[in-house]
Write a protein that holds these residues in place. Structure first.
Motif, short mmCIF file in Angstrom:
data_model
loop_
_atom_site.label_atom_id
_atom_site.label_comp_id
_atom_site.label_asym_id
_atom_site.label_seq_id
_atom_site.Cartn_x
_atom_site.Cartn_y
_atom_site.Cartn_z
N GLY A 90 74.83 136.94 101.93
CA GLY A 90 75.55 137.60 101.85
C GLY A 90 74.84 138.68 102.97
N ASP A 91 74.63 140.54 102.62
CA ASP A 91 74.27 140.75 103.60
C ASP A 91 72.93 141.16 103.84
N PHE A 92 72.14 140.26 103.02
CA PHE A 92 70.81 139.97 102.42
C PHE A 92 69.46 139.41 103.45
N PRO A 93 68.92 140.42 104.65
CA PRO A 93 68.79 140.04 105.42
C PRO A 93 66.72 139.07 104.57
N ILE A 94 66.22 139.43 104.05
CA ILE A 94 65.89 139.51 102.91
C ILE A 94 64.92 138.19 103.09
N PHE A 95 65.52 137.04 103.09
CA PHE A 95 65.61 135.64 103.17
C PHE A 95 64.74 135.88 104.19
N GLU A 96 65.27 135.66 105.61
CA GLU A 96 64.56 135.57 106.73
C GLU A 96 63.12 136.23 107.08
N ARG A 97 63.54 137.48 106.37
CA ARG A 97 61.92 138.17 106.78
C ARG A 97 60.84 137.47 105.67
N ALA A 98 61.15 137.14 104.83
CA ALA A 98 59.90 137.05 103.19
C ALA A 98 58.93 135.66 104.23
N LYS A 99 57.60 136.33 103.95
CA LYS A 99 56.71 134.87 104.60
C LYS A 99 57.17 133.71 104.23
N ARG A 100 57.55 133.37 102.87
CA ARG A 100 57.85 132.18 102.06
C ARG A 100 59.39 132.85 101.51
N THR A 101 59.10 130.99 101.75
CA THR A 101 60.79 130.73 101.41
C THR A 101 60.71 130.00 99.94
N MET A 102 62.09 130.27 98.98
CA MET A 102 62.43 128.97 98.06
C MET A 102 63.47 128.77 97.56
N CYS A 103 64.16 127.89 97.18
CA CYS A 103 65.51 128.17 96.35
C CYS A 103 65.96 126.96 95.55
N VAL A 104 66.28 127.74 94.87
CA VAL A 104 66.87 127.01 93.07
C VAL A 104 68.35 127.11 93.39
N ASP A 105 68.76 125.92 93.16
CA ASP A 105 70.26 126.00 92.73
C ASP A 105 70.85 124.14 92.18
N HIS A 106 72.22 124.04 92.20
CA HIS A 106 72.55 123.29 91.22
C HIS A 106 74.14 122.81 91.84
N HIS A 107 73.85 123.21 93.56
CA HIS A 107 75.16 122.47 94.17
C HIS A 107 75.26 121.38 94.30
N ILE A 108 75.67 120.41 94.18
CA ILE A 108 75.86 119.14 95.42
C ILE A 108 75.99 119.02 97.24
N SER A 109 76.66 120.10 97.56
CA SER A 109 76.95 120.40 98.57
C SER A 109 75.81 121.49 99.28
N ASN A 110 74.70 121.80 98.37
CA ASN A 110 73.58 122.25 98.91
C ASN A 110 72.89 122.02 99.78
N PRO A 111 72.37 121.77 101.80
CA PRO A 111 72.29 120.81 102.64
C PRO A 111 70.40 121.24 102.02
N GLY A 112 70.15 122.24 101.64
CA GLY A 112 68.83 122.51 101.08
C GLY A 112 68.52 123.15 102.42
N PHE A 113 67.74 124.44 102.20
CA PHE A 113 67.50 125.03 102.85
C PHE A 113 65.76 126.55 102.04
N GLY A 114 65.20 126.67 102.82
CA GLY A 114 63.82 127.30 102.24
C GLY A 114 62.70 126.90 102.34
N GLU A 115 61.35 126.73 102.25
CA GLU A 115 60.23 126.67 102.61
C GLU A 115 60.22 124.94 101.33
N VAL A 116 60.84 125.76 100.38
CA VAL A 116 60.67 124.54 99.06
C VAL A 116 62.25 124.85 98.53
N CYS A 117 63.04 123.95 98.48
CA CYS A 117 64.02 123.91 98.39
C CYS A 117 64.37 122.78 97.03
N TYR A 118 64.80 123.86 95.88
CA TYR A 118 64.90 122.61 94.31
C TYR A 118 66.51 122.84 94.65
#
Length: 180
Positions: A90-118
């Motif tokens: 949504g409207d939280f641009p915090i992810f784009e501005r962060a020095k490092r990024t990570m995604c933790v998810d369970h959705h099979i449709s997740n294309p993988g985003f962030g420096e580390v994506c689990y």
């Protein structure tokens, strides 16, 4: 992956946690569970950013500390939880501005985003995926209660087909921690 998850948390001084638009029980439970895990085990400045959510979830410890307003702060690490893609935050641009990024998810449709994506496609919920990354002996009552709620929500109180033996085992362990 577990080492990357813990290492990135250890290396950051400031951490933002975000979830998806129209937060449901798994989103709120996962973000609050992660927040409580981090603040109870690390000396970090942590903030959760979510859209407004059902007041039914305010019983969770520290759910009332969630910010609903975007900020210009640049965090050392931003962890997106339960987000199938970057736009779902949504409207939280915090992810784009962060020095490092990570995604933790369970959705099979997740294309993988962030420096580390689990993405744990076998997990019933983001809460279950997070549980597997955490050091289980360091999960306190507040984190356990929030993760349990996330699991209960995304399994339809253990009725949906995504409920596995592992899910039930994790939920049982969270119930024991909650009772201590």
């Amino acid at each position: 992956m577990k080492n990357d998850f813990l290492t990135m948390i250890e290396q950051a001084d400031t951490i933002a946690i975000t979830g998806h638009v129209r937060p449901d029980g798994d989103c709120v439970g996962s973000t609050v569970g992660l927040y409580n895990y981090i603040i109870s085990n690390y000396d970090k400045q942590v903030q959760i950013y979510l859209e407004e959510f059902s007041k039914d979830f305010l019983f969770l410890h520290d759910a009332d500390k969630i910010s609903h307003t975007p900020t210009d702060q640049v965090y050392d690490l931003c962890i997106a939880v339960d987000c199938g893609d970057k736009e779902r935050q949504g409207d939280f641009p915090i992810f784009e501005r962060a020095k490092r990024t990570m995604c933790v998810d369970h959705h099979i449709s997740n294309p993988g985003f962030g420096e580390v994506c689990y993405v744990d496609e076998e997990a019933c919920s983001a809460a279950e995926a997070l549980y597997k990354l955490m050091e289980q002996d360091k999960i306190n009552k507040n984190a356990a209660e929030a993760l349990y709620m996330g699991i209960v929500h995304d399994t339809g109180v253990f009725k949906y087909s995504c409920t596995s033996r592992r899910t039930m085992d994790i939920a049982g362990k969270m119930m024991v921690v909650r009772s201590l």
